[in-house]
Write an enzyme that holds these catalytic residues in place. Structure first.
Site, short mmCIF file in Angstrom:
data_model
loop_
_atom_site.label_atom_id
_atom_site.label_comp_id
_atom_site.label_asym_id
_atom_site.label_seq_id
_atom_site.Cartn_x
_atom_site.Cartn_y
_atom_site.Cartn_z
N LYS A 647 1.06 -1.12 0.11
CA LYS A 647 -0.38 0.29 -0.20
C LYS A 647 0.95 1.07 0.04
O LYS A 647 1.64 1.31 1.23
CB LYS A 647 -0.88 0.16 1.19
N ASP A 743 -13.77 0.15 10.07
CA ASP A 743 -14.26 0.10 8.97
C ASP A 743 -14.39 -1.08 8.51
O ASP A 743 -13.94 -1.19 7.53
CB ASP A 743 -12.97 1.01 7.95
#
Ligand SMILES: *[C@@H]1O[C@H](CO)[C@@H](O)[C@H](O)[C@H]1NC(C)=O
Ligand SMILES: *[C@@H]1O[C@H](CO)[C@@H](O)[C@H](O)[C@H]1NC(C)=O
Ligand SMILES: *[C@@H]1O[C@H](CO)[C@@H](O)[C@H](O)[C@H]1NC(C)=O
Ligand SMILES: *[C@@H]1O[C@H](CO)[C@@H](O)[C@H](O)[C@H]1NC(C)=O
Ligand SMILES: *[C@@H]1O[C@H](CO)[C@@H](O)[C@H](O)[C@H]1NC(C)=O
Ligand SMILES: *[C@@H]1O[C@H](CO)[C@@H](O)[C@H](O)[C@H]1NC(C)=O
Ligand SMILES: *[C@@H]1O[C@H](CO)[C@@H](O)[C@H](O)[C@H]1NC(C)=O
Ligand SMILES: *[C@@H]1O[C@H](CO)[C@@H](O)[C@H](O)[C@H]1NC(C)=O
Length: 907
Positions: A647, A743
């Site tokens: 990422k 999340d």
């Protein structure tokens, strides 16, 4: 010739001259050179007459270019080229173009007429040239938020007209220059009102010669440097000072009593130094509003009488060896925040009956034994780790103070509306594409961040600045006040265009320059800078933004989500871009101090930029497997042979060093078969990358929508539910410290080659019991459609918010629909389906048809009931994740049983 005719001809000739006014050939040549060397310049830079044909970003006087403003236009270059040859230039603003990676050439001295030079938030590098001292007309010099290195050129002292000097957030080193027989220095700048030298690596003492009675300084900001020695008594001679920030340096010895001569100082920071001697007596400094002296080595001291100064809104004296009892008259009506944690305070705390109703008091880690209140409990008080809060105490003053609810201004009164992609509902209820960014205040005189007065003041000041400059601004929305690690106050700013859907490039540019030039003052607020979010690339659509604003509307539950859409977009956006300027990576090593020690990692590797670059084939498109608001995700194979997902944070989402470190420390501690684990990270070349194990079968979302190539059957779905419930349970109950995911969604549940589910992406995770940042750190975060409404409304984050999001995932497993589908909210739809038939099996109307006949789905009813209990309005009515796991296990037992029955019937 008849004189009348001659006169006519002259007039005629003059008119022709005016109409076809030709740009000075030299200036034209410079602009043409710029045109060929820079990227993304305004499209109307065409033809051979910039002045006559109104090239965007250019102002002319007669034939000469006198202003060049390309702020926030997304222009890029490695070389500012011949701009210094625009010799009549008076105003140059290239702010907020981080693609400008140039050095400032010494030829800048040719800009002899320049009064205003603003280069905020670009990527300028190299030293500031000494020749800058030749720009004798300079009034405003804003070089903050770049990567300038080397010393502050002493020649800046030659700029005697200078009022504003801002060098904040660079990597400048060496001493603060003062004049001697042969060279100039900052002490010569007797007209200057602003020295902003914070967040550099300046060293040496604060020279006593810097200050004199002749000076006009209002703001002296040298915080977050490496300054040493004593605070010079001569500072007391500068009677104009209003804001003094000396915090986070290595200042030593006794604070000179002369400091108290500063009768007009309202904001004083001495915190995070090694000051000794008695706690300074600030009696008589009657303008003081905000004082921070935390973390110094003062002598033990009782509470001093000046603590009751009538104007004080904020007093921060953490770890300053204060002892004895706190007199109740400290809690006077003006006070908004009192932090006296980590001291030796004892006896009874009596807050009196004269305090502000939203007072925040932090007295953790003291020796207070009793608390009296005559007034009802309505303040935010934290007495954790005092004898009064020993073992098992459940009083509410024994826990972290109330979180600061994220507020916005003005509050939304619009009816729900559906704005297209990239558009947001403005406070005036129009869907337009706002120019957004973060505004940073280096000082401010209050502490109650959600007091509407302060929001409104800022709002009105900006609106009137825009009106005054006749900018096409319809309205603005200000939200999400937070204090960052340097105690700068940040707000998210949305600026909405008045008539068109979008701002033109020149409007964006003018807005940027009006804010950063700061030719206006704002009550309660000190100096600011503004870093934008690159307006022109929002058209390329960052997926987060799309998510937020591109959602169709309908149903009550969605209403408040949409109402908050503007607010919400903000939380998804980048953190302060300070990381860019202050590459603190080195300081995890030997010498630095800002990020503390090397991160404590368990089984997580430190990867080099080169290695990750190599293993992703230079971050090539082919290796890209995902993209999000955070940045891109690449697949790669490490030198060790591990296949990984990398990422890579885009520039805009970089976190501060401390936050990044905290995150990797946290992630490296997580080890569970249903949680994606962190393999390594990279923090080099201004990059932040997280390296995860690669999970081959994609997201649950893709597997439900059929995007991944196959549809999950009922048993597989139950298995996914069980696995991911176990992963979340681990985070809540077994991780140390416990973690709230914040999340959970089908996009964050990944399936491996054996279809085991793993919970991913803790980008928003928050440690349970993390109180290091106290009330300011909690912001509503999450994804539209999965967000717990109770959390949204109360800002009280608990594990039950994850349970809610998990319930939505369970509903997705049943229906294979997005939580918000054709404008309908899944929770409402399921409720309606059940209500209509009065039977949990009523769900069959919206069940994923590919699951087959609902009668064959063993445990379906229980599953529906479980999902609905997870999405109860009130967190206390929802089960714990551990209960969810057990319930899913029993559902699987039923499902297996019915499979057996079915197969026994079939055969
Ligand atoms: C450029 O000209 C416009 C229109 O006259 C004016 O509003 C603006 O303030 C000027 N900008 C600068 C930086 O001088
Ligand atoms: C520019 O500077 C020159 C002297 O260096 C001066 O004569 C001239 O008036 C200035 N021009 C403007 C527009 O200020
Ligand atoms: C600044 O002033 C000093 C004298 O005070 C002079 O020697 C020096 O050349 C000047 N520097 C610049 C760049 O003008
Ligand atoms: C004067 O100051 C300059 C830089 O500020 C320094 O390089 C120089 O050595 C100083 N000269 C004397 C005589 O102290
Ligand atoms: C400090 O203040 C005292 C009295 O106000 C004054 O006499 C002295 O000169 C000051 N010291 C400095 C270095 O300014
Ligand atoms: C509080 O601390 C002070 C100074 O350390 C001490 O003299 C006093 O006795 C203490 N009071 C109580 C009530 O413990
Ligand atoms: C705390 O103070 C109150 C009021 O002064 C008193 O009644 C009570 O006994 C005190 N408690 C302790 C434990 O000292
Ligand atoms: C908000 O701040 C203003 C200005 O300091 C103050 O007058 C007002 O009382 C505050 N409001 C509340 C609710 O504290």
């Amino acid at each position: 010739m008849n004189p009348r005719i001659r006169l006519c001809l002259i007039v005629f000739w003059c008119q022709v001259m005016v109409i076809t006014a030709v740009t000075d050939p030299n200036d034209l040549a410079v602009l043409n050179a710029v045109k060929s060397g820079w990227q993304n310049l305004p499209t109307n830079w065409k033809g051979s007459d910039p002045c006559g044909s109104n090239w965007e970003g250019i102002n002319c006087t007669n034939t000469r270019v006198t202003a060049l403003v390309l702020a926030g236009m997304g222009v890029a270059t490695d070389d500012i080229g011949d701009i210094p040859s625009l010799s009549m230039l008076q105003y140059l603003d290239l702010s907020n173009n981080n693609g400008i990676k140039a050095i400032l050439p010494s030829s800048i001295q040719n800009l002899k007429n320049i009064t205003t030079l603003i280069l905020v938030g670009c990527s300028f590098r190299g030293p500031i040239p000494d020749s800058i001292g030749s720009l004798k007309q300079l009034v405003f010099l804003g070089l903050n938020n770049n990567s300038f290195i080397g010393p502050i050129p002493p020649s800046i002292g030659n700029l005697t007209k200078l009022l504003w000097l801002d060098l904040t957030y660079n990597q400048l080193s060496g001493p603060i220059p003062i004049s001697n027989d042969t060279a100039s220095g900052l002490d010569n700048l007797v007209n200057a009102q602003h020295f902003h030298l914070a967040n550099n690596q300046l060293s040496g003492p604060i020279p006593p010669e810097l200050f004199s009675v002749n000076m006009s300084l209002i703001h002296f900001l040298v915080n977050n440097n490496q300054l040493s020695g004593t605070i010079p008594a001569s500072i007391g001679t500068v009677q104009t000072l209003e804001v003094v920030r000396l915090d986070s340096n290595s200042l030593t010895k006794v604070v000179p009593q002369n400091l108290t001569n500063l009768q007009t100082v309202s904001v004083l920071y001495l915190s995070n130094n090694q000051l000794t001697g008695p706690v300074p007596d600030l009696s008589g400094m009657n303008s003081l509003l905000y004082v921070d002296m935390s973390n110094n080595s003062f002598d033990n001291s009782d509470i001093l009488t000046w603590f009751t100064l009538p104007s004080l809104t904020t007093l921060l004296m953490e770890m300053t060896q204060l002892q004895g009892e706190i007199p109740s008259n400290v809690f006077q009506p003006q006070l908004e925040k009192l932090v006296l944690s980590n001291n030796l305070l004892n006896g009874t705390l009596d807050v009196g009956n004269n305090y502000k109703s939203d007072l925040i008091v932090d007295l953790t880690n003291n020796s207070i034994t009793n608390f009296t209140q005559n007034f009802g409990y309505n303040l935010s008080l934290n007495l954790d780790n005092n004898p009064i809060c020993k073992a098992g105490s459940t009083e509410r003053y024994c826990a972290t103070g109330k979180p600061n609810p994220p507020t916005g201004f003005p509050s939304n009164t619009c009816p729900p509306a559906h704005c297209g992609s990239n558009k947001v509902l403005s406070p005036n209820c129009k869907c337009t594409c706002p120019y957004t960014g973060t505004i940073y205040f280096l000082s401010y005189s209050f502490s109650n961040l959600d007091n509407t007065t302060y929001y409104a003041t800022l709002h009105d000041a900006l609106i009137s600045a825009f009106r005054f400059n006749q900018l096409p601004v319809d309205s603005i929305y200000i939200s999400n006040a937070i204090l960052d690690e340097y105690n700068y106050l940040q707000y998210r700013l949305h600026i909405f265009p008045s008539s068109e859907d979008y701002f033109t490039r020149s409007a964006v540019s003018s807005i940027g320059t009006v804010i950063n030039r700061q030719n206006f003052s704002i009550p309660y607020y000190g100096p600011l800078f503004f870093l934008d979010d690159s307006y022109l690339s929002t058209g390329k659509k960052s997926s987060n933004h799309g998510n937020v604003v591109g959602v169709a509307v309908g149903g009550f539950v969605i209403l408040f989500l949409i109402v908050s859409a503007i607010t919400y977009a903000i939380y998804q956006k980048r953190k302060a871009s300070k990381a860019k300027q202050n590459s603190p990576f080195e300081s995890w090593g030997a010498n630095g101090s800002d990020a503390g020690s090397v991160p404590q990692l368990k089984g997580t590797r430190w990867c080099t930029f080169e290695e990750l670059k190599r293993c992703t084939n230079n971050f090539s498109e082919e290796n890209m497997i995902g993209t999000g608001g955070y940045g891109q995700v690449y697949k790669g194979t490490l030198d060790t042979g591990h296949v990984v997902a990398i990422k890579r944070a885009q520039q805009r989402s970089l976190q501060g060093a401390q936050e990044f470190k905290t995150e990797i420390e946290l992630l490296s501690r997580i080890h569970h078969k249903n949680v994606v684990s962190l393999v390594g990270f990279c923090y080099e070349h201004g990059e932040q990358m997280l390296v995860y194990e690669y999970i081959s079968n994609g997201t649950l979302k893709d597997n439900l929508t059929g995007k991944a190539g196959m549809k999950l059957n009922w048993m597989k779905r139950l298995k996914v539910a069980l696995d991911s419930a176990k992963g979340v349970t681990y985070l809540h109950e077994l991780a140390n410290p416990p973690i709230i995911h914040r999340d959970i969604k089908s996009n964050n549940i990944l399936l491996d080659e054996h279809m085991n589910a793993k919970v991913a992406d803790f980008g928003l995770s928050k440690l349970l019991g993390d109180e290091s940042k106290g009330y300011v750190s909690t912001q509503v975060k999450g994804t539209l459609g999965y967000m717990d409404p109770e959390y949204y409304m109360t800002q009280q984050l608990t594990e039950k918010s994850d349970v809610y999001s998990f319930g939505i995932v369970l509903l997705e497993l049943l229906t294979s629909r997005s939580p918000i589908h054709k404008g309908k909210y899944i929770v409402r739809e399921v409720k309606e389906a059940i209500d209509k038939s009065g039977d949990p099996n009523g769900i069959y109307t919206i069940l994923d048809p590919s699951l087959g006949s609902f009668q064959t789905l063993g445990g379906l009813t229980k599953f529906v009931n479980l999902a609905m209990s997870c999405v109860q309005d009130s967190g206390s009515d929802r089960p714990k994740m551990g209960d969810v796991v057990r319930e899913i296990e029993s559902i699987i037992d039923l499902a297996v049983l019915s499979l057996d029955v079915e197969s026994s019937l079939t055969f």
